[in-house]
Scaffold this motif. Structure first.
Motif, short mmCIF file in Angstrom:
data_model
loop_
_atom_site.label_atom_id
_atom_site.label_comp_id
_atom_site.label_asym_id
_atom_site.label_seq_id
_atom_site.Cartn_x
_atom_site.Cartn_y
_atom_site.Cartn_z
N GLN A 15 0.83 -1.21 0.00
CA GLN A 15 0.00 0.00 0.00
C GLN A 15 0.86 1.26 0.00
O GLN A 15 0.55 2.24 -0.68
N LYS A 19 0.90 3.85 -3.13
CA LYS A 19 0.63 5.27 -2.89
C LYS A 19 1.78 6.11 -3.44
O LYS A 19 1.56 7.14 -4.09
N GLU A 20 3.01 5.66 -3.18
CA GLU A 20 4.18 6.37 -3.69
C GLU A 20 4.15 6.44 -5.21
O GLU A 20 4.37 7.51 -5.80
N ASP A 22 1.59 6.28 -7.22
CA ASP A 22 0.52 7.18 -7.64
C ASP A 22 0.94 8.64 -7.51
O ASP A 22 0.72 9.45 -8.42
#
Length: 164
Positions: A15, A19-20, A22
């Protein structure tokens, strides 16, 4: 979500990496910096010496937190010549593994492909992330971020002007 040291899972690590990816693909570099510790490092060794130490070997990138902050500031400037116009990127992350955990610190690896589209060309950067993650205030943060390229040379890419 608050994370306790003893309950960190591969899913938690995935996750964070997703997130990184994105944030980097969206060019939200200031937000991306919030995923890093205040003493974070970012390194990309040369394609012929993945095991070398940045203190005595040539590296494509060997940034401490101060230099990384300056890099983000330059890349965020709309007049940054290396990325004007900005590249479009798309990241794929696979094979995420926790290699070692000592208290609040984890050593992880993950394979990546970063596609970079610019000026009608598409480049693929393929390699492995080797990160050290830590738990700070109940959140996973990136302390050391190393991108090992599997490419034999940077041709036709010729440079790395994006954050891999």
């Amino acid at each position: 979500m608050t994370i306790a040291n003893e309950q960190i899972t591969v899913k938690d690590v995935e996750q964070l990496l997703f997130k990184e990816a994105d944030l980097l693909d969206s060019w939200k570099l200031e937000e991306w910096m919030q995923l890093l510790t205040d003493d974070a490092t970012y390194a990309i060794p040369t394609t012929d010496n993945n095991e070398g130490d940045h203190r005595n070997s040539l590296y494509l990138v060997a940034d401490d937190h101060h230099r990384l902050t300056a890099r983000v500031k330059r890349l965020s400037d709309k007049w940054a010549h290396a990325e004007n116009p900005r590249s479009r990127t798309r990241r794929f992350i696979t094979n995420v593994q926790i290699k070692e955990q000592t208290g609040a610190e984890l050593k992880i690896t993950a394979n990546f492909i970063v596609y970079r589209m610019r000026y009608g060309f598409t480049d693929a950067y393929v390699g492995q992330y080797q990160h050290t993650l830590v738990v700070q205030n109940g959140e996973l943060k990136i302390k050391d971020r190393k991108s090992l390229l599997d490419l034999e040379a940077l041709r036709p890419h010729s440079r790395v002007s994006i954050i891999l």
